[in-house]
Design an enzyme around this catalytic site. Structure first.
Site, PDB file in Angstrom:
ATOM      1  N   HIS A 110       0.978  -0.720  -0.129  1.00 14.40           N
ATOM      2  CA  HIS A 110       0.145   0.071   0.101  1.00 14.40           C
ATOM      3  C   HIS A 110       1.235   1.302   0.069  1.00 14.40           C
ATOM      4  CE1 HIS A 110       0.776  -0.048   4.523  1.00 14.40           C
ATOM      5  NE2 HIS A 110       0.943   1.148   3.951  1.00 14.40           N
TER       6      HIS A 110
HETATM    7  C1  UD1 Z   1      -1.653   5.878   5.460  1.00 13.22           C
HETATM    8  C2  UD1 Z   1      -0.372   6.160   6.105  1.00 13.22           C
HETATM    9  C3  UD1 Z   1       0.465   4.942   6.147  1.00 13.22           C
HETATM   10  C4  UD1 Z   1       0.708   4.066   6.210  1.00 13.22           C
HETATM   11  C5  UD1 Z   1      -1.270   3.713   6.127  1.00 13.22           C
HETATM   12  C6  UD1 Z   1      -1.823   2.861   6.895  1.00 13.22           C
HETATM   13  C7  UD1 Z   1       0.380   8.475   5.941  1.00 13.22           C
HETATM   14  C8  UD1 Z   1       0.911   9.849   4.737  1.00 13.22           C
HETATM   15  N1  UD1 Z   1      -0.371   7.602   4.622  1.00 13.22           N
HETATM   16  O1  UD1 Z   1      -1.160   5.173   4.097  1.00 13.22           O
HETATM   17  O2  UD1 Z   1       1.712   5.201   5.959  1.00 13.22           O
HETATM   18  O3  UD1 Z   1       0.619   2.867   6.342  1.00 13.22           O
HETATM   19  O4  UD1 Z   1      -1.791   4.510   6.498  1.00 13.22           O
HETATM   20  O5  UD1 Z   1      -2.650   2.142   6.077  1.00 13.22           O
HETATM   21  O6  UD1 Z   1      -0.236   8.860   6.579  1.00 13.22           O
HETATM   22  N2  UD1 Z   1      -9.050   4.562   1.493  1.00 13.22           N
HETATM   23  C9  UD1 Z   1     -10.394   4.391   1.453  1.00 13.22           C
HETATM   24  N3  UD1 Z   1     -10.688   4.646   2.844  1.00 13.22           N
HETATM   25  C10 UD1 Z   1     -10.028   4.274   3.915  1.00 13.22           C
HETATM   26  C11 UD1 Z   1      -9.238   4.643   3.661  1.00 13.22           C
HETATM   27  C12 UD1 Z   1      -8.015   5.198   2.075  1.00 13.22           C
HETATM   28  O7  UD1 Z   1     -10.848   4.226   0.433  1.00 13.22           O
HETATM   29  O8  UD1 Z   1     -10.472   3.953   4.914  1.00 13.22           O
HETATM   30  C13 UD1 Z   1      -8.319   5.158   0.015  1.00 13.22           C
HETATM   31  C14 UD1 Z   1      -8.674   7.274  -0.817  1.00 13.22           C
HETATM   32  O9  UD1 Z   1      -8.548   6.389  -1.326  1.00 13.22           O
HETATM   33  C15 UD1 Z   1      -7.281   7.413  -0.467  1.00 13.22           C
HETATM   34  C16 UD1 Z   1      -6.360   6.130  -0.471  1.00 13.22           C
HETATM   35  O10 UD1 Z   1      -7.179   5.002   0.058  1.00 13.22           O
HETATM   36  O11 UD1 Z   1      -7.572   8.482  -0.586  1.00 13.22           O
HETATM   37  C17 UD1 Z   1      -5.412   6.391   0.614  1.00 13.22           C
HETATM   38  O12 UD1 Z   1      -5.872   7.391   1.410  1.00 13.22           O
HETATM   39  P1  UD1 Z   1      -4.682   7.527   2.828  1.00 13.22           P
HETATM   40  O13 UD1 Z   1      -5.175   7.985   4.471  1.00 13.22           O
HETATM   41  O14 UD1 Z   1      -4.550   9.157   2.628  1.00 13.22           O
HETATM   42  O15 UD1 Z   1      -2.969   6.963   2.975  1.00 13.22           O
HETATM   43  P2  UD1 Z   1      -2.936   5.514   3.234  1.00 13.22           P
HETATM   44  O16 UD1 Z   1      -1.962   4.673   2.076  1.00 13.22           O
HETATM   45  O17 UD1 Z   1      -3.951   4.400   3.674  1.00 13.22           O
HETATM   46  N1  UDP Z   2      -3.562  -5.676   8.935  1.00  9.53           N
HETATM   47  C1  UDP Z   2      -4.850  -5.667   9.295  1.00  9.53           C
HETATM   48  N2  UDP Z   2      -5.530  -6.407   8.032  1.00  9.53           N
HETATM   49  C2  UDP Z   2      -5.041  -6.992   6.029  1.00  9.53           C
HETATM   50  C3  UDP Z   2      -3.518  -6.271   6.254  1.00  9.53           C
HETATM   51  C4  UDP Z   2      -2.825  -5.456   7.631  1.00  9.53           C
HETATM   52  O1  UDP Z   2      -5.359  -6.209  10.043  1.00  9.53           O
HETATM   53  O2  UDP Z   2      -6.157  -6.398   5.857  1.00  9.53           O
HETATM   54  C5  UDP Z   2      -2.777  -5.383   9.629  1.00  9.53           C
HETATM   55  C6  UDP Z   2      -1.430  -6.008   9.973  1.00  9.53           C
HETATM   56  O3  UDP Z   2      -1.920  -6.721  10.845  1.00  9.53           O
HETATM   57  C7  UDP Z   2      -0.639  -4.472  10.900  1.00  9.53           C
HETATM   58  C8  UDP Z   2      -1.391  -3.553  10.039  1.00  9.53           C
HETATM   59  O4  UDP Z   2      -2.528  -4.494   9.572  1.00  9.53           O
HETATM   60  O5  UDP Z   2      -0.965  -4.381  12.555  1.00  9.53           O
HETATM   61  C9  UDP Z   2      -0.214  -3.092   9.392  1.00  9.53           C
HETATM   62  O6  UDP Z   2      -1.083  -1.254   8.859  1.00  9.53           O
HETATM   63  P1  UDP Z   2      -0.470  -1.029   7.498  1.00  9.53           P
HETATM   64  O7  UDP Z   2       0.275  -2.582   6.935  1.00  9.53           O
HETATM   65  O8  UDP Z   2      -2.030  -0.975   6.601  1.00  9.53           O
HETATM   66  O9  UDP Z   2       0.676   0.484   7.841  1.00  9.53           O
HETATM   67  P2  UDP Z   2       2.062   0.186   8.454  1.00  9.53           P
HETATM   68  O10 UDP Z   2       1.861  -1.024   9.125  1.00  9.53           O
HETATM   69  O11 UDP Z   2       2.752  -0.400   6.663  1.00  9.53           O
HETATM   70  O12 UDP Z   2       1.850   1.860   8.735  1.00  9.53           O
END
Ligand code: UD1
Ligand code: UDP
Length: 360
Positions: free
Chosen positions: A203
Site C-alpha cells: 500500500h
Molecule cells: C496511510 C499512511 C501510511 C500508513 C497507512 C496504513 C500517511 C501519509 N500514510 O496511508 O503511512 O502505512 O495509512 O494503512 O499518513 N482509502 C479508503 N478508505 C479508507 C482510507 C483510505 O478508501 O478508509 C483510500 C482513499 O482512496 C485514499 C487512499 O486510500 O485516498 C489513501 O489513504 P491515505 O490515508 O491518504 O493513505 P494510506 O495509503 O492509507
Molecule cells: N492488517 C489487517 N488487515 C489487513 C492487512 C493488515 O488487520 O488486511 C493489519 C496488520 O496485522 C498490521 C497492520 O494492519 O497490524 C499494518 O497496517 P498497514 O500495513 O496498513 O500500515 P503500516 O504498518 O505499514 O503503517
C-alpha cells in the site's frame, strides 16, 4: 488527562494495548479519531474486534492531498485540545495523523509522547519518514521500541525523555492471537491449508501510485506464487485496489480479497509459509510470528528484522522479489523477537501517569 490521537488502521491496532492499559489503571483518558481511515474494513472493524470504546472525538477528516488532510486535522485537533486541556498527547507511528497530533499539541504547550519513536529508513522521499522525524523532534516523551531506535535519536541529538519500552505490536499480537485462533475461520473461507500458501500486502504511496513499481510488485507476486506452486493471498488496501483498476493491471493468479479484520489477518499471517509486504507493521508481525518475510522496498525502518534474518529487502523488481522469496523459504525461523516482551503499553502508560501534572 492523556489524549490518545489516532486515525489509521495500524494506529488503532498498535494503540489498542495502550487504551486497554489506561482502562485497567482507571486513568483519565480520551481517544480522538481524525478519520484519516474511515472505510469499515480499515477502521470500524478494529474497534469491534479489539473491543475498544468509541472515540470520544471524531474529526471525519477523510482522504485528501497531504497538506489538505494534515491541515484539516491540525485545525480539528487544536479545537479539541484547547477545550480538553490534556496533560499529554500520545501519538503512534508515522502517519499524517501523527504529525498533526504532535504539531497541534506542541503549539499549545501540551507535552507529546511518541509511541514507536526513533524509527528511520533515511529516505526522505517517503511521507512517513518526514512524519516520524518531525514527530520525534516535537516530542518530550519518546517511547523507542529497540536500542537501534534509541541510537537513531541520539544521532539527532535527542537523548532526554527517551524510554525503551518494546513495540506495542507485540502486546497486540499476544493479546489477540488466542482469540483469533478461536474465532477466525479465514483459512476455511479462503480454501487455504496451513503452511501451504503465501500472504502479501502492498500500500506504500511510492509503490502503488507509480504504475511501473506497482506492475513490478504484482508481477513479482505472480512469479513467486507460480514458482513455489502456492496460492498467494493479497488482502488489498483500498489505495492499491484503486490503482490496480486505474492502471489496468492484471492480477491473474493472485487471490485478491478485501482488507481483512485483525483476527483473520493474524491467522492468515501466522499459518502462512512466507509473507511479502511493504507494510511496517506486517514486517514486525512476521518477525514476531516467526514467519519469513520479504519486503518489497529499497529500505526499511525496521532493520532489526533484517539483522535476525527474519526479513530481506527486495525492492519491486519481479526477478529480485522471486529470488529473495526463494532465499527466505530456506531460512531457519528460530530467530529472537527484537521488539520486546509484550509489556510495552504497561511501560508507556506507567511513564505517562508519572509525568502527569499534579492537580493544583
Ligand atoms: C496511510 C499512511 C501510511 C500508513 C497507512 C496504513 C500517511 C501519509 N500514510 O496511508 O503511512 O502505512 O495509512 O494503512 O499518513 N482509502 C479508503 N478508505 C479508507 C482510507 C483510505 O478508501 O478508509 C483510500 C482513499 O482512496 C485514499 C487512499 O486510500 O485516498 C489513501 O489513504 P491515505 O490515508 O491518504 O493513505 P494510506 O495509503 O492509507
Ligand atoms: N492488517 C489487517 N488487515 C489487513 C492487512 C493488515 O488487520 O488486511 C493489519 C496488520 O496485522 C498490521 C497492520 O494492519 O497490524 C499494518 O497496517 P498497514 O500495513 O496498513 O500500515 P503500516 O504498518 O505499514 O503503517
Amino acid at each position: 488527562m492523556i489524549a490518545i490521537v489516532l486515525g489509521t488502521r495500524p494506529e488503532i491496532i498498535k494503540m489498542s494495548p495502550v487504551v486497554r492499559e489506561c482502562q485497567k489503571r482507571k486513568l483519565d483518558h480520551l481517544v480522538l479519531h481524525t478519520g484519516q481511515h474511515y472505510s469499515y474494513a480499515m477502521d470500524r472493524v478494529f474497534f469491534e474486534e479489539l473491543e475498544l470504546p468509541d472515540p470520544a472525538f471524531k474529526l471525519d477528516v477523510g482522504s485528501g492531498a497531504h497538506g489538505e488532510q494534515t491541515g484539516k486535522m491540525l485545525t480539528g485537533i487544536e479545537k479539541v485540545l484547547t477545550k480538553q486541556r490534556p496533560d499529554i498527547v500520545l501519538v503512534q507511528g508515522d502517519t499524517n495523523t501523527v504529525l498533526a497530533g504532535a504539531l497541534a499539541a506542541s503549539k499549545l504547550g501540551v507535552r507529546v509522547g511518541h509511541v514507536e519513536a526513533g524509527l528511520r529508513c533515511y529516505d526522505r522521499s517517503m511521507p512517513e519518514e518526514i512524519n516520524r522525524v518531525l514527530a520525534d523532534h516535537l516530542s518530550q516523551l519518546l517511547f523507542v521500541p529497540t536500542n537501534v531506535a534509541r541510537q537513531h535519536l541520539a544521532k539527532e541529538g535527542i537523548t532526554k525523555g527517551v524510554y525503551k519500552t518494546g513495540n506495542t505490536i507485540v502486546d497486540a499480537v499476544r493479546q489477540n492471537l488466542d482469540l483469533a485462533e478461536r474465532k477466525s475461520n479465514v483459512l476455511h473461507r479462503l480454501g487455504l491449508e496451513d503452511d501451504d500458501y503465501l500472504v502479501a500486502t502492498a500500500h506504500r504511496q511510492e509503490n502503488v501510485d507509480d504504475p511501473k513499481r506497482l506492475k513490478g510488485v504484482i508481477e513479482g507476486l505472480q512469479r513467486v506464487s507460480d514458482e513455489l506452486k502456492m496460492t498467494l493471498v493479497l488482502p488489498t488496501h483500498p489505495r492499491t485496489r484503486k490503482r490496480i483498476e486505474e492502471f489496468g493491471l492484471r492480477s491473474d493468479g493472485i487471490l485478491l480479497t478485501e482488507p481483512l479484520g485483525y483476527l483473520d489477518f493474524l491467522i492468515l499471517e501466522a499459518n502462512s509459509r512466507l509473507i511479502l509486504t511493504d507494510s511496517g507493521g506486517v514486517q514486525e508481525e512476521a518477525c514476531i510470528l516467526h514467519v519469513p518475510c520479504v519486503t518489497m522496498r529499497e529500505s526499511t525502518e525496521r532493520p532489526e528484522t533484517i539483522a535476525v534474518k527474519a526479513n530481506l529487502l527486495a525492492g519491486t523488481n519481479p526477478k529480485v522479489i522471486s529470488e529473495m522469496a526463494r532465499r527466505q523459504m530456506r531460512v531457519r525461523t528460530r530467530w529472537r523477537n527484537p521488539f520486546g516482551d509484550g509489556r510495552a503499553a504497561e511501560r508507556i502508560v506507567a511513564r505517562c501517569a508519572s509525568k502527569r501534572k499534579r492537580p493544583g
